[in-house]
Design a protein around this motif. Structure first.
Motif, mmCIF file in Angstrom:
data_model
loop_
_atom_site.group_PDB
_atom_site.id
_atom_site.type_symbol
_atom_site.label_atom_id
_atom_site.label_comp_id
_atom_site.label_asym_id
_atom_site.label_seq_id
_atom_site.Cartn_x
_atom_site.Cartn_y
_atom_site.Cartn_z
ATOM 1 N N PRO A 171 40.159 37.805 37.582
ATOM 2 C CA PRO A 171 40.824 38.815 37.269
ATOM 3 C C PRO A 171 39.887 39.850 38.110
ATOM 4 N N ASP A 172 40.065 40.979 38.513
ATOM 5 C CA ASP A 172 39.555 41.805 39.781
ATOM 6 C C ASP A 172 38.890 42.685 38.911
ATOM 7 N N GLU A 173 39.303 43.014 37.887
ATOM 8 C CA GLU A 173 38.056 43.379 36.942
ATOM 9 C C GLU A 173 36.773 43.088 36.435
ATOM 10 N N THR A 175 35.123 41.126 39.306
ATOM 11 C CA THR A 175 34.743 41.288 40.255
ATOM 12 C C THR A 175 34.246 42.955 40.195
#
Lengths: 283, 294
Positions: A171-173, A175
């Motif tokens: 998930p981008d969260e 990053t």
């Protein structure tokens, strides 16, 4: 409900047992042969049961080799195979992790070009560029060396795609959170991506170790010095000797068993990872 | 091709990350492949002193050469047999394992390990079993009046390498077919059974069509295997013989290049093989794309 079909289940068991027997038989016969003294082969006394020469044969194959046919001991070959397999597996995983990371987590000119360059290697197995690759390795002075055995084989499109797929599911969260906490790209790679890809790395390692161990054509090309022979290609020299006047079948079959033991043991011991790796790399 | 939504700035970093992979790709893959393409258009004298541009003459000569055409034919027979045998047996064992249910795991362990055996090593196992003087199988065949000799008889040699190559590949096909079978919804099969369809009808009308993507994928993989990964099988045992009876294409490109030192012909053969790989890879990827669109 599907009928329980006793007859069918019985047939299924019978087919599987026959299948297992067909898989095991060649190896069993090789094992039997590896336990008979060389003289038994001349009289044709080799059947389905092991003989008394197990320890003597394995000692001879591992440490002395065959003096008659000038074949070196296979102990050092096992070591060479191990080094090559480890170098290929670790090397492929390392450079593929890095390139997948670059392709997923950065935007830069030539990103797509880089992706296609890596992709093309899928279409260029050693067999289709055999002579020129040999020349390159010879010109770089890498014949008869561990680096020559391993480095030209460690580019990997398959591994890069696999890690790309793994990274795309993260998930981008994560990053964003890492960046807010002040982590740079390398810190993020090491502390977040690596731990999250651990099982994929392990599964791929199993597949690549087997791939590296079983290399044949490449070691055949780049090694002329016996001290760099790997066991899988070295076996052929021995078999060639066995086809001559003085057969050394007992040593050939002992070496065969030794050559397949490590990768087979890895598959059986790490069956779950192996199946995962096999299915993932072919997606 | 998409990247992540959240990315790093980086500047030079991504190039450094890609450097090792790209360096190896260019030095050991692209450059030699380019060389092969280039050499295939030239004729070189035996001492490598002069070369002359000959266009497609090497390719014309190649396809006019009866021994190359024979090698092509042998490769087709070899690959079709290996793919047929190993796919057939793989499917059979997978169906059986699917049928026995929970006990399948035991059989799986016992069936998959040959995958780990190197092709060359597998070949030696079969070479030994069929050896006319010491092999158990050859002795058994002699007892029923078949005089097996792969040293002298080309057909025997070809059968021997086909069996060795298939033996090693069954485990792979088994694993993928089993996974494919287990992905078929039980409810479909049960509904058909309720409607009175027997095992054979259910297999033909439900299981086989739903398995088609797996079968197609495996077919391509098996052909690639038979074309390219079987060099060791030939080289470690028959050496392409007796005569030319087991000289498959990958073995011929090696022999012509390294033993006969016929560089132009070897390079032209490399290019032909390259075209075959590109075709097979394209097939494989079209299949994957279709799967995505389902």
């Amino acid at each position: 409900m599907v009928e329980s079909g006793r007859k069918l289940t019985f047939a299924a068991h019978a087919a599987l047992i026959l299948g297992v027997a067909a898989m095991v038989l060649p190896v069993w016969l090789a094992f039997v042969a590896s336990t008979h003294p060389g003289t038994d082969f001349l009289t044709g006394r080799i059947g389905f049961l092991p003989g008394p020469g197990l320890i003597a044969n394995y000692k001879e194959a591992l440490f002395t080799g065959s003096s008659v046919s000038g074949f070196p001991p296979v102990g050092p070959m096992l070591w060479n195979s191990f080094v090559m397999a480890m170098a290929i597996a670790i090397g492929k995983i390392a450079i593929s992790l890095l390139s997948a990371f670059a392709i997923c987590y950065f935007r830069f000119p030539f990103r797509v070009t880089a992706f296609w360059l890596i992709f093309i290697t899928l279409m260029l197995p050693v067999e289709v560029r055999i002579l020129p690759t040999f020349e390159v390795v010879a010109n770089l002075g890498m014949l008869n060396s561990y680096s020559g055995l391993a480095i030209p084989l460690i580019a990997s499109a398959t591994a890069t795609f696999l890690f790309r797929q793994v990274f795309m599911t993260i998930p981008d969260e994560l990053t964003e959170a890492a960046r807010i906490d002040g982590a740079g790209p390398l810190r993020f790679f090491w502390s977040i991506l690596m731990p999250l890809s651990r099982t994929n790395i392990a599964a791929l390692f199993v597949i690549l170790f087997i791939y590296g161990w079983n290399q044949y054509l490449w070691p055949l090309l780049v090694t002329t010095d016996q001290s760099y022979y790997t066991i899988v290609m070295g076996i052929q020299r021995l078999a060639a000797a066995a086809a001559e006047a003085d057969p050394v079948w007992h040593l050939v079959m002992t070496t065969t068993i030794l050559a397949m033991l490590p990768p087979v043991a890895v598959v059986i011991a790490m069956q779950r990872l192996f199946v995962k790796g096999l299915v993932e790399t072919e997606k | 091709m998409q990247a992540k939504r959240v990315t790093f700035g980086g500047g030079i970093v991504p190039y450094l990350l890609l450097a090792p992979q790209l360096a190896i790709t260019i030095i050991f893959f692209l450059w030699p492949a380019g060389q092969a393409l280039y050499t295939s258009l030239f004729a070189e004298d035996a001492f490598g002193l002069s070369r002359q541009f000959v266009g497609l003459a090497n390719f014309v000569a190649l396809f006019e050469d009866p021994s190359y055409r024979a090698s092509f034919a042998i490769t087709v027979v070899f690959s079709a047999s290996v793919a047929g045998i190993s796919l057939g047996l793989g499917l059979l064992f997978a169906l059986a394992a699917d049928k026995v249910g929970r006990k399948a795991m035991v059989y799986q362990t016992l069936l998959i390990w040959p995958y780990a055996v190197a092709p060359a090593v597998a070949a030696i196992l079969w070479w030994f079993m069929f050896d006319p003087s010491v092999g158990v199988v050859a002795r058994g065949l002699r007892a029923i009046g078949i005089y097996w000799n792969h040293h002298l008889n080309g057909t025997d040699a070809l059968i021997m390498v086909i069996l060795a190559a298939s033996w090693k590949q069954v485990s792979y096909n088994f694993l993928f077919f089993l996974a494919g079978l287990q992905a078929i919804p039980r409810t479909l099969v049960e509904a058909a059974a309720l409607d009175g369809a027997g095992p054979w009808l259910r297999f033909r009308k439900i299981v086989w069509p739903l398995l088609a993507p797996t079968t197609f994928f495996l077919l391509v993989v098996n052909i690639v295997y038979a074309f390219f990964d079987t060099f060791g099988i030939i080289h470690a045992t028959t050496g392409g013989g007796p005569g030319q009876s087991t000289t498959i294409l990958v073995y011929k490109v090696f022999k012509d290049g390294f033993e006969s030192l016929n560089l132009g012909a070897s390079a032209a053969q490399s290019v032909v093989l390259l075209v075959i790989v590109i075709g097979l890879t394209a097939l494989q990827f079209r299949h994957i794309e279709r799967k995505v669109h389902y």
